[in-house]
Design an enzyme around this catalytic site. Structure first.
Site, PDB file in Angstrom:
ATOM      1  N   ARG A  83     -22.957 162.233  78.239  1.00  0.00           N
ATOM      2  CA  ARG A  83     -22.353 161.337  77.254  1.00  0.00           C
ATOM      3  C   ARG A  83     -21.268 161.171  77.204  1.00  0.00           C
ATOM      4  NH1 ARG A  83     -23.435 156.931  73.859  1.00  0.00           N
ATOM      5  NH2 ARG A  83     -23.902 157.381  72.304  1.00  0.00           N
ATOM      6  N   THR A 357     -21.717 147.756  77.900  1.00  0.00           N
ATOM      7  CA  THR A 357     -22.812 149.008  78.396  1.00  0.00           C
ATOM      8  C   THR A 357     -23.366 148.510  80.206  1.00  0.00           C
ATOM      9  OG1 THR A 357     -23.672 150.281  76.626  1.00  0.00           O
ATOM     10  CG2 THR A 357     -24.620 150.153  78.368  1.00  0.00           C
ATOM     11  N   THR A 375     -22.098 153.736  79.718  1.00  0.00           N
ATOM     12  CA  THR A 375     -21.465 152.461  78.808  1.00  0.00           C
ATOM     13  C   THR A 375     -20.017 152.899  78.250  1.00  0.00           C
ATOM     14  OG1 THR A 375     -21.994 152.127  76.082  1.00  0.00           O
ATOM     15  CG2 THR A 375     -22.229 154.537  76.529  1.00  0.00           C
ATOM     16  N   ASN A 377     -19.175 151.689  75.570  1.00  0.00           N
ATOM     17  CA  ASN A 377     -19.686 151.419  73.629  1.00  0.00           C
ATOM     18  C   ASN A 377     -19.443 150.462  73.474  1.00  0.00           C
ATOM     19  OD1 ASN A 377     -21.274 151.661  71.445  1.00  0.00           O
ATOM     20  ND2 ASN A 377     -19.494 151.616  69.802  1.00  0.00           N
ATOM     21  N   SER A 429     -29.506 154.515  72.580  1.00  0.00           N
ATOM     22  CA  SER A 429     -30.241 153.532  72.468  1.00  0.00           C
ATOM     23  C   SER A 429     -30.182 153.561  74.188  1.00  0.00           C
ATOM     24  CB  SER A 429     -30.176 152.408  72.036  1.00  0.00           C
ATOM     25  OG  SER A 429     -29.788 152.194  70.579  1.00  0.00           O
ATOM     26  N   GLY A 449     -27.112 146.670  75.842  1.00  0.00           N
ATOM     27  CA  GLY A 449     -27.759 146.188  74.943  1.00  0.00           C
ATOM     28  C   GLY A 449     -28.047 146.283  73.374  1.00  0.00           C
ATOM     29  N   GLY A 450     -27.077 148.014  73.477  1.00  0.00           N
ATOM     30  CA  GLY A 450     -27.259 148.746  71.949  1.00  0.00           C
ATOM     31  C   GLY A 450     -28.238 148.563  72.139  1.00  0.00           C
TER      32      GLY A 450
HETATM   33  N1  GLY Z   1     -23.895 152.830  73.463  1.00  0.00           N
HETATM   34  C1  GLY Z   1     -24.069 152.232  73.599  1.00  0.00           C
HETATM   35  C2  GLY Z   1     -25.516 153.254  73.229  1.00  0.00           C
HETATM   36  O1  GLY Z   1     -25.474 154.404  73.707  1.00  0.00           O
HETATM   37  O2  GLY Z   1     -26.565 153.057  72.454  1.00  0.00           O
END
Ligand code: GLY
Length: 547
Positions: A83, A357, A375, A377, A429, A449-450
């Site tokens: 991340r 993503t 991702t 974002n 997520s 998809g968030g």
């Molecule tokens: N940027 C979307 C996530 O990491 O959930």
């Protein structure tokens, strides 16, 4: 009499035994990833597939972003966190002080994509690192034909593209936006990738790192070379649980996905119901979503910075309590949701779509599995590309709880555990997940998809495990999404109308909405199968690789 030999049988024999499967949301990435899988293994193919996706779907992922992977090799299941990390100039009030968390340099975290791919490949890939990077360098140099998904992303982000010198040169040369069927070349990125064939030093310590710092600071940011040099990936113990006779492994914090999935599976299983889209099963599943997302809001964050009560959240006795506690009828009251309401930890509330993503799943005949979500974002991330390096920088810093009680771009409310800070990773997520049956990988799946990643992944999983549907049939069914707050339940067109009408009369609030884009790879009865979700707007043929 002439004996007719079935044509398809000859074809299968000629192809040889299956070697593995690549499932992604872009055909070029699937095709090139499959070529590498044929020569190497799932870890080789994962690096190439990820790099190609960053070129062909540059609005969704790339070397300016980061991600998570859950993988299996040598009978061990692991997860790797790559991340993005906040630079050392960050502090908890960084966005309250007026900076923009979605656009520009303060929205950018130090990218982890390359460090993650390198670490995943190290000691696991069968081919040399340079060999798995080369196809990406070549594609960036020679170019590719713009597909429908990228064409749509360029069109809907045209103003942002035009106002950024880096993005406009590539995606709107001469002010004319690239359309489906046009050739897209990325010569600046090709140069950066060429240097990457030698290893990571250039990106995190040398020229490209120095160049990124200069670029981001020229846009008003506050980065130092140290931020790039000190970036680190982290192996984390996967979140694990069981559902029926299956073992579930998913991504732990700083993702919220694994805990939420295991929690929802536990609550749903404790209800004693079967996931058959009936009234009772749907109501129970909605309650499970309310509980899991309330706890996400209360406890989700970077485990290196805050205590997350993982044991309690994953405890089957909590799941049993929550499943009984859910009202017999009507929505679960949002102030009585999750472990957080039992403990008095619910955050104060003052009360997008996914484009940024991607997820892919790869399995091979050696028993290796890669379930990887990457991702930047939101679409085109921070909407900035460095014209010299071709890197499109993420805007992952918006996944922090930028301002207390104010929803982020996905409408998610988040708590103090996810406040911004120096060297911290924002809550996610992303839910790369592996399902194991009798010691063998049965499914590798995940989504973009968030927050819809979590609910899309779990419904696909339940539909396959409980309903016995094939991956393709499971993906074709309409889904629901609920995330504690707002109280709305989003449903895709066509979701059981009678069930929705009954639940509406009980007090649930419904709106038509979207779901995540799920990719599933499966190994069943000695055969690889899988399906790519058509929801992103492209029909992608998965590739089953033969020896
Ligand atoms: N940027 C979307 C996530 O990491 O959930």
């Amino acid at each position: 009499m002439k004996i007719k030999f079935p044509i398809f049988l000859i074809f299968i024999l000629a192809m040889g035994p299956q070697k593995g499967i690549v499932v992604a949301d872009n055909q070029i990435a699937v095709d090139i990833g499959s070529q590498i899988l044929k020569e190497g293994n799932a870890f080789d193919a994962a690096v190439t597939t990820a790099l190609i996706l960053g070129i062909t779907h540059p609005h969704s992922s790339g070397i300016g972003g980061g991600g998570f992977v859950v993988f299996k090799n040598d009978n061990a299941i692991g997860s790797l966190d790559f991340r993005e990390m906040a630079p050392s100039s960050f502090y908890p009030e960084v966005f309250i002080d007026g900076r923009n968390s979605r656009l520009g340099a303060w929205s950018v975290g130090v990218p982890g994509e390359l460090a993650g791919l390198f670490e995943l490949h190290k000691g696991r890939g069968a081919l040399p690192w340079s060999e798995v990077v080369k196809p990406a360098t070549r594609l960036a140099e020679e170019g590719f034909v713009v597909g429908p998904v990228l064409a749509a992303a360029i069109k809907s982000n045209f103003d942002s593209i035009l106002s950024d010198p880096g993005l406009s040169v590539i995606f709107a040369p001469g002010g004319n936006m690239l359309k489906e069927g046009d050739l897209c070349q990325r010569p600046n990125l090709a140069k950066t990738l060429k240097k990457l064939e030698l290893g990571l030093a250039d990106f995190y310590s040398w020229d490209t790192a120095e160049r990124s710092v200069v670029f981001l600071n020229s846009k008003g940011g506050d980065f130092g070379l140290y931020d790039f040099e000190s970036y680190e990936t982290k192996y984390r113990k996967p979140v694990s649980g069981s559902f029926r006779d299956f073992d579930i492994y998913s991504m732990p914090p700083p993702s919220s996905g694994g805990i939420a999935i295991v929690q929802m599976l536990g609550i749903f299983e404790a209800s004693g119901l079967f996931f058959d889209r009936s009234l009772n099963a749907t109501r129970s599943f909605l309650h499970a979503m309310t509980h899991a997302f309330a706890d996400r809001a209360a406890y989700g964050g970077d485990p290196d910075f805050s205590e997350i009560p993982m044991d309690r959240l994953l405890d089957s006795s909590l799941h049993a309590t929550l499943s009984v506690w859910s009202p017999e009828k009507g929505p679960q009251p949002t102030i009585e949701a999750g472990l957080a309401s039992i403990k008095g930890d619910l955050p104060i509330v003052n009360q997008a779509d996914d484009d940024g993503t991607t997820h892919f799943s790869i399995l091979d005949k050696f028993g290796n599995a890669v379930s990887l979500t990457s991702t930047i974002n939101l679409a085109f991330g921070s909407k900035m590309m460095d014209p010299q390096t071709g890197i499109i920088f993420n805007n992952e810093m918006d996944d922090f709880a930028a301002r207390p009680g104010v929803p982020n771009a996905f409408g998610l409310i988040q708590g103090a555990a996810n406040a911004p800070n120096a060297k911290k990773r924002p809550l996610s997520s992303m839910s790369p997940t592996i399902v194991v049956s009798n010691g063998q990988v049965y499914l590798a799946l995940g989504a973009s998809g968030g927050p819809r990643i979590i609910t899309g992944t779990i419904q696909t999983l339940l539909t396959i495990l409980d309903g016995g549907l094939s991956p393709q049939d499971a993906l074709s069914l309409p889904r629901l999404h609920h995330q504690w707050l707002p109280e709305t339940v989003w449903h895709e067109q066509g979701f059981e109308p009678m069930v929705l009408a009954e639940l509406q009369s009980e007090g649930f609030l419904f709106k038509v909405g979207s779901s995540g884009v799920v990719q599933v790879a499966m190994f069943q009865d000695g055969e690889f199968k899988g399906a790519a979700d058509p929801r992103k707007g492209a029909e992608v043929n998965i590739s089953i690789v033969h020896e």
